[in-house]
Design an enzyme around this catalytic site. Structure first.
Site, mmCIF file in Angstrom:
data_model
loop_
_atom_site.group_PDB
_atom_site.id
_atom_site.type_symbol
_atom_site.label_atom_id
_atom_site.label_comp_id
_atom_site.label_asym_id
_atom_site.label_seq_id
_atom_site.Cartn_x
_atom_site.Cartn_y
_atom_site.Cartn_z
ATOM 1 N N GLY A 197 -8.082 21.308 16.103
ATOM 2 C CA GLY A 197 -6.766 21.942 15.836
ATOM 3 C C GLY A 197 -5.855 21.593 17.143
ATOM 4 C CB SER A 198 -2.921 23.637 18.327
ATOM 5 O OG SER A 198 -2.278 23.922 17.159
#
Length: 598
Positions: free
Chosen positions: A317-318
């Site tokens: 993810g981020s």
């Protein structure tokens, strides 16, 4: 005639006998004289032969003593060295080197013990023996034992290793057909601590009088040749782990996993300059003294043997967004204050890229990272381009299995899309479309913390910092460090803004993929990638939770800011003092200081 044997002179020559008779002499005197001369001749020949034999024998002994003397001199002058026993036909190597942590504390060693076997043909009371053995070893099958003891077999293994108490109990049975073989067993005195690093060991080649200990996983298998090499002279294998930090990290992570209702968890603490892994935890774990068997069904990560830090390949993810920002800053495409159009969603065929919240029409590069904008990060990746992005990620080590010294490391190779399109460039920039392990992420964040120089993770004790290639400029790396600090002070990782230690980091929450394809709607992989102290990063800490959910509020919360970040903050609080880091005391405002005089 010269080659013919010499003619023997007769004892009674006729001419001399006749002549003696004519003179009235006794002919027998002639025979006695000739017999004496013949004996003297025989003694002379025998003496010559004996002297020749003595001379030859003396020469042989002299040569032998000279040969032995020269060999002894050569051995005395040579350097002493133990021969390797890895050649075919060598005896079983029983001794195995210890494994210690960075402080010299024992993580794995050997313990003298015994194996138990039977010679059924020597047994007096096989029925009683089978019955009493089951009382000592409840896991044995009495019927099977009795069948082996009363059948045609002449040798039966009963137990490969037994405790001193069990040996005494068997000895007290008084059965002559039950025998003990000396053994060494691998002992892990700290139990399950660092289980996934150590891996475990078992018996390889085995005989009655000895058994070879072979590594089955972890560093035990990766360094099997080193640990069994007699040339090392018993020198232990020194790891980079710190046993105290490892124990504290396991305790905190286990509590966090339970609190956040997670299926599994992993944490990695890494020195940002040397690449040394100070702590590596994967939960659930196991006791290497009683290593379970590999699973035969189900998903691999359902087994406690699964090393989530290395083998767990996930979309993280981020946490990857900082790489897009760092590269864009390094290339000079943007500055931290450059405004980026974030109007969306971005549509690409049937795919849509959108943000978790509405952030307006544009954000600065700093706010893209602080607020974790997918659209903003995708715009940065568009400006970088496919080829430059791929080269940068490869330079960070995200396209290959980590070089860490674990036998499981090659199985944790990243999952990379073969057809890397412009859409892939955008999705990868915010952590989707490429799967890596938490250890990959730790090494990449260590590169940023190390002012842009590549850092490779290692489990071996190092003597100084690595001198890796410069992946990004030191200026861009320091800008990225400050952006990560702002994520904590102003953004999604606010729970990491703790007293005494300043943390910089980035959260990442990704939907968990289904084994059959697609993604779960209610299962996530939540990660917090961090470095501390933020003003001068010395360590990188990665915390990843599998299917975590925080349930203290009205609705379940699965994002990393609510799950992984609090666990990481507690970890830093616990291990900071163990690492020798002095707490940071916030300065007192001058207005609050009152000057007094005596």
């Amino acid at each position: 005639m010269s080659d013919a044997a010499p003619l023997r002179i007769p004892l009674r020559p006729l001419a001399r006998i006749l002549h003696a008779r004519e003179k009235g002499e006794n002919p027998d005197a002639i025979e006695r004289e000739n017999l004496r001369l013949r004996h003297e001749e025989m003694r002379d020949r025998a003496r010559v032969r004996a002297e020749g034999r003595i001379l030859v024998l003396g020469a042989v002994f002299t040569l032998a003593f000279l040969t032995i003397g020269v060999k002894m001199w050569m051995v005395a002058e040579s350097e002493p060295a133990e021969p390797r026993t890895s050649f075919a036909g060598a005896g079983i190597v029983a001794q195995r080197g210890d494994i210690v942590d960075r402080q010299g504390r024992v993580l794995a060693t050997n313990l003298d013990t015994y194996a138990l076997y039977a010679h059924p043909h020597q047994m007096v009371e096989p029925e009683r023996a089978a019955e009493e053995l089951v009382e000592i070893f409840p896991d044995l099958d009495q019927e099977r034992l009795l069948k082996d003891f009363t059948g045609s077999r002449r040798f039966v293994w009963i137990r490969r290793k037994i405790s001193p108490e069990q040996r005494q109990a068997v000895h007290d049975m008084g059965e002559p057909g039950l025998l003990f073989g000396p053994r060494e067993m691998r002992l892990y005195p700290n139990g399950a601590i660092a289980a996934h690093v150590l891996g475990g060991a078992g018996y390889g080649e085995e005989g009655v009088a000895a058994a070879e200990i072979k590594g089955t996983a972890g560093v035990e298998r990766a360094f099997d040749d080193y640990l069994t090499d007699p040339a090392n002279g018993g020198k232990p294998l020194e790891l980079s782990l710190d046993l105290t930090v490892q124990a504290a990290a396991e305790e905190v992570l286990y509590g966090g996993m339970r609190l956040m209702n997670a299926k599994g968890a992993t944490s990695i603490l890494m020195d940002a300059h040397t690449g040394e892994i100070i702590s590596l935890v994967s939960l659930p774990d196991f006791d290497p003294n009683d290593r379970p068997n590999p699973p035969t069904e189900g998903h691999p990560d359902d087994s406690p043997l699964f090393n989530r830090a290395v083998q767990g390949v996930y979309e993280l993810g981020s946490t990857l967004k900082i790489f897009a920002a760092a590269q864009a800053l390094d290339l000079g495409i943007v500055g931290t204050d450059t405004m980026v159009d974030i109007r969306g969603p971005i549509r690409w065929g049937r795919h849509t890229i959108k943000d978790f919240h509405w952030y307006g029409k544009e954000l600065s590069v700093a706010d893209i990272i602080i607020k974790s904008s997918n659209i903003g990060t995708a715009r940065l990746a568009e400006g970088i381009g496919i080829n430059l992005q791929k080269q940068f990620l490869a330079n960070l080590g995200l396209f290959e299995a980590t070089p860490v010294e674990l036998s499981e490391a090659p199985s944790g190779a990243p999952l990379i899309q073969k057809n890397w399109s412009e859409l892939t460039t955008m999705t990868v920039s915010f952590g989707h479309g490429m799967s890596i392990s938490p250890l990959h992420l730790a090494a990449a964040y260590a590169t940023i913390a190390n002012d842009g120089k590549r850092v490779r993770p290692t489990l071996l004790r190092q003597t100084g910092p690595q001198d890796g290639p410069q992946v990004i400029s030191a200026a861009a790396a320091r800008q990225s460090q400050r952006l990560l600090r702002q994520v904590v002070t102003e953004g999604t990782a606010s729970f990491a803004d703790i007293d005494f230690y300043s943390i910089a980091g980035k959260t990442g929450t990704a939907d968990k993929p289904k084994p059959t394809g697609g993604y779960y709607n209610d299962k996530t992989i939540s990660t917090f990638a961090s470095m501390f102290p933020a003003h001068d990063p010395q360590y990188v800490l990665i915390v990843t939770l599998d299917e975590a959910v925080e349930t203290s509020g009205d609705e379940p919360r699965r994002t990393a800011g609510w799950t992984a970040v609090p666990v990481a903050a507690e970890l830093v609080t616990r291990i900071g003092p163990l690492l020798g880091l002095r707490p940071e005391i916030a300065p007192v405002p001058l207005a609050d200081i009152t000057l007094t005089s005596n």
